[in-house]
Design a protein around this motif. Structure first.
Motif, PDB file in Angstrom:
ATOM      1  N   TYR A   7     -13.467 -88.171  96.096  1.00  0.00           N
ATOM      2  CA  TYR A   7     -14.824 -87.639  96.235  1.00  0.00           C
ATOM      3  C   TYR A   7     -15.681 -88.020  95.026  1.00  0.00           C
ATOM      4  O   TYR A   7     -16.802 -88.510  95.173  1.00  0.00           O
ATOM      5  CB  TYR A   7     -14.778 -86.119  96.401  1.00  0.00           C
ATOM      6  N   GLU A   8     -15.154 -87.794  93.821  1.00  0.00           N
ATOM      7  CA  GLU A   8     -15.902 -88.111  92.599  1.00  0.00           C
ATOM      8  C   GLU A   8     -16.199 -89.602  92.504  1.00  0.00           C
ATOM      9  O   GLU A   8     -17.267 -90.010  92.056  1.00  0.00           O
ATOM     10  CB  GLU A   8     -15.132 -87.654  91.357  1.00  0.00           C
ATOM     11  N   THR A   9     -15.253 -90.435  92.926  1.00  0.00           N
ATOM     12  CA  THR A   9     -15.445 -91.887  92.892  1.00  0.00           C
ATOM     13  C   THR A   9     -16.551 -92.306  93.865  1.00  0.00           C
ATOM     14  O   THR A   9     -17.437 -93.088  93.506  1.00  0.00           O
ATOM     15  CB  THR A   9     -14.131 -92.613  93.233  1.00  0.00           C
ATOM     16  N   LEU A  10     -16.517 -91.782  95.073  1.00  0.00           N
ATOM     17  CA  LEU A  10     -17.564 -92.114  96.055  1.00  0.00           C
ATOM     18  C   LEU A  10     -18.930 -91.617  95.596  1.00  0.00           C
ATOM     19  O   LEU A  10     -19.939 -92.307  95.764  1.00  0.00           O
ATOM     20  CB  LEU A  10     -17.206 -91.532  97.428  1.00  0.00           C
TER      21      LEU A  10
ATOM     22  N   ALA B  18     -22.240 -93.920  94.843  1.00  0.00           N
ATOM     23  CA  ALA B  18     -23.555 -93.650  95.442  1.00  0.00           C
ATOM     24  C   ALA B  18     -24.634 -93.599  94.363  1.00  0.00           C
ATOM     25  O   ALA B  18     -25.755 -94.069  94.575  1.00  0.00           O
ATOM     26  CB  ALA B  18     -23.525 -92.340  96.216  1.00  0.00           C
ATOM     27  N   ASP B  19     -24.307 -93.053  93.195  1.00  0.00           N
ATOM     28  CA  ASP B  19     -25.260 -93.011  92.085  1.00  0.00           C
ATOM     29  C   ASP B  19     -25.584 -94.401  91.552  1.00  0.00           C
ATOM     30  O   ASP B  19     -26.666 -94.636  91.044  1.00  0.00           O
ATOM     31  CB  ASP B  19     -24.726 -92.150  90.936  1.00  0.00           C
TER      32      ASP B  19
END
Length: 86
Positions: free
Chosen positions: A77-80, A84-85
């Protein structure tokens, strides 16, 4: 970009310790300009390179045997979210 355009270079080092079955049990990394002292230990890593000639992605995704499924879900989740950022 030519070699003449490079003002500075920085090294990033990754060491992966494997068990007898060749599964990662320890991941350590260090970067010259990270502002951190010494090696840092991690339970997982995702590394991707874009090959400018082949126009394709080369990836290395590793996690240690001690990483839980819950941690894997949060890491993904943190990687995705980070992608996106970008």
């Amino acid at each position: 970009m030519s070699t003449n355009d490079i003002a500075k270079q920085s090294d990033i080092s990754i060491q992966v310790g494997l068990n007898s079955e060749k599964h990662p049990v320890k991941i350590e990394w260090m970067a010259q300009d990270s502002g951190l002292d010494g090696k840092k230990e991690s339970k997982a890593m995702m590394l991707a390179f874009w090959d400018k000639i082949e126009k394709s992605t080369m990836r290395i995704d590793l996690w240690t045997t001690e990483m839980t499924v819950e941690e894997m879900q949060f890491f993904t989740y943190e990687t995705l979210r980070s992608m996106a950022d970008s």
